[in-house]
Enzyme design. Structure first.
Site, PDB file in Angstrom:
ATOM      1  N   SER A 165       0.854  -1.184   0.000  1.00 51.27           N
ATOM      2  CA  SER A 165       0.000   0.000   0.000  1.00 51.27           C
ATOM      3  C   SER A 165       0.886   1.228   0.000  1.00 51.27           C
ATOM      4  O   SER A 165       2.046   1.171   0.433  1.00 51.27           O
ATOM      5  CB  SER A 165      -0.888   0.003   1.245  1.00 51.27           C
ATOM      6  OG  SER A 165      -1.460   1.272   1.477  1.00 51.27           O
ATOM      7  N   TYR A 191       0.105  -0.283  10.682  1.00 50.93           N
ATOM      8  CA  TYR A 191      -0.324  -0.573   9.316  1.00 50.93           C
ATOM      9  C   TYR A 191       0.806  -0.322   8.326  1.00 50.93           C
ATOM     10  O   TYR A 191       1.089  -1.147   7.449  1.00 50.93           O
ATOM     11  CB  TYR A 191      -1.535   0.281   8.958  1.00 50.93           C
ATOM     12  CG  TYR A 191      -2.031   0.075   7.544  1.00 50.93           C
ATOM     13  CD1 TYR A 191      -2.610  -1.136   7.164  1.00 50.93           C
ATOM     14  CD2 TYR A 191      -1.922   1.084   6.591  1.00 50.93           C
ATOM     15  CE1 TYR A 191      -3.070  -1.329   5.870  1.00 50.93           C
ATOM     16  CE2 TYR A 191      -2.383   0.899   5.298  1.00 50.93           C
ATOM     17  CZ  TYR A 191      -2.959  -0.308   4.936  1.00 50.93           C
ATOM     18  OH  TYR A 191      -3.401  -0.508   3.655  1.00 50.93           O
TER      19      TYR A 191
END
Length: 327
Positions: A165, A191
Site C-alpha cells: 500500500s 499498518y
C-alpha cells in the site's frame, strides 16, 4: 540501501485505471491454478472474477467460508473455497496442506487479504495483529505452498503478488520492536510497517525463487472504498479527506479513488502481464512499476527506499523465520 535496478517504470500502454478486461486482453489462463486470499470481498472479489473470466481455476481461502460461498456463487466452484485464518498460522498450514494434497502446481498466488488501522490485538500466536495477518500469515502460506509454486515455475513460470500500500510510506520495519511490546501502539504506524513488510517479502521471495521460475511483486492497488476501512469511523475518514460529514465520498476521493474493478488492476497486471517477463522483486502501482522516491518525499505515489531495500528484505525474512520457529 540497495535497490533493484528494475525498480523503474516501463511502457505498459495501460494507464493508471484500466478495466480488468483490458489488462487481461489476449491472456489465456486456461489450465492455470490461481489462489487469491480475501478473494471474496472488495478488490479481491474483482480479482477472482477477472481471473476466472480469463480461464483460471481460482482457489479462495476464507476466514468466513460461508460468506465466501455466498459472494462467489456462480463465479467459482464451492469446492475451491477453503477455511483459513491468516491470524492463526496453524490454520494457514492446514489450508496449505489440504491444497497440496489435491493440487501439485500453483501458477499465481495473490496475497490480497489484509486488515488496516485496527485497535491493538494479537494473533493466535501472539503477534501484533496487523503485521501478524498482513505479513506473517502470508509468509507462512507462501512458504508452505512453495512445492506447488516451484512445479509451476519450472514449467511455465509462477508469480506471487503481495498487496502492499502507499501506507508503506508511514513506517519502515522496527526490527527491535516489531510487535509493539515496549513502544506505544499506533494503528497507522502498525499498518505502515505491515505494508512495508509485504513489499520486502516480495523482494526476498523473488531473490530466492527466480532460479526456480518464481517471480514476486508487491503492489499498491490505489485508493478504493472497500471493507478494509471497517475499523475507521467516518469522523476519521473526514479528517483524512476521504468522506464528507454525511459519509459520502469527498470531492477528492470521487476524483482520485478507483472503483473496485480498477483497484484490482495492478494485482492482475503483476500476476499476468508479459511486460513483466524477466522482472521481479519490484513494487508496482497504477499498472506499472513504481518510481523510487526519497525517504522524505511528501508524494502519495512512488516507493520509499526502505520498502524495496534488498538488505532489509533479507533481514526481515530471517527475523520472520526465527520468530515462527520460536513458537
Amino acid at each position: 540501501m540497495s535497490i533493484s535496478q528494475d525498480q523503474n517504470p516501463i511502457e505498459t500502454g495501460l494507464g493508471a485505471r484500466p478495466q480488468p478486461d483490458e489488462i487481461l486482453s489476449g491472456i489465456d489462463l486456461r489450465g492455470k491454478n490461481a489462489l487469491v486470499t480475501g478473494g471474496y470481498s472488495g478488490i479481491g472479489l474483482e480479482t477472482t472474477r477477472a481471473l476466472v473470466k480469463a480461464g483460471a481455476h481460482v482457489h479462495v481461502p476464507a476466514r468466513r467460508p460461508e460468506t465466501a460461498q455466498t459472494a462467489l456463487e456462480g463465479i467459482i466452484d464451492g469446492a475451491h473455497i477453503g477455511a483459513m485464518d491468516l491470524g492463526d498460522l496453524r490454520s494457514v498450514e492446514k489450508f496449505a496442506d489440504d491444497f497440496l494434497s489435491q493440487h501439485d502446481r500453483l501458477d499465481i498466488l495473490i496475497g490480497n487479504a489484509g486488515i488496516m488501522a485496527c485497535p491493538f490485538e494479537t494473533t493466535a500466536q501472539g503477534f501484533e495483529s496487523q503485521i501478524g495477518v498482513n505479513h506473517f500469515g502470508h509468509f507462512t502460506l507462501v512458504k508452505k505452498l512453495m512445492p506447488a509454486l516451484e512445479k509451476a515455475g519450472q514449467a511455465d513460470g509462477a508469480r506471487v503478488v503481495l498487496l502492499s500500500s502507499i501506507g508503506h510510506r508511514i513506517a519502515a520495519i522496527d526490527f527491535d520492536d516489531m510487535h509493539f511490546a515496549s513502544r506505544d501502539y499506533d494503528k497507522w504506524q502498525s499498518y505502515g510497517q505491515s505494508k512495508t513488510a509485504k513489499a520486502l517479502q516480495a523482494v526476498e521471495l523473488d531473490r530466492r525463487g527466480r532460479e526456480k521460475g518464481i517471480r514476486a511483486f508487491s503492489v499498491h492497488p490505489g485508493g478504493i472504498f472497500t471493507p478494509l476501512q471497517r475499523h475507521l469511523h467516518n469522523e476519521e475518514m473526514v479528517a483524512l479527506g476521504w468522506t464528507k460529514e454525511d459519509g459520502s465520498p469527498s470531492d477528492l476521493a470521487a476524483a482520485g479513488f478507483k472503483t473496485p474493478p480498477q483497484g484490482a488492476g495492478t494485482s492482475l497486471f503483476a500476476a499476468t502481464s508479459p511486460k513483466l517477463d524477466g522482472l521481479g522483486g519490484v513494487y508496482c502501482e497504477d499498472c506499472n512499476i513504481a518510481k523510487p522516491v526519497a525517504a522524505d518525499s511528501a508524494d502519495y505515489d512512488g516507493v520509499r527506499p526502505w520498502a524495496v531495500d534488498q538488505e532489509q528484505a533479507a533481514q526481515l525474512w530471517e527475523a520472520t523465520e526465527r520468530q515462527i520457529a520460536a513458537l
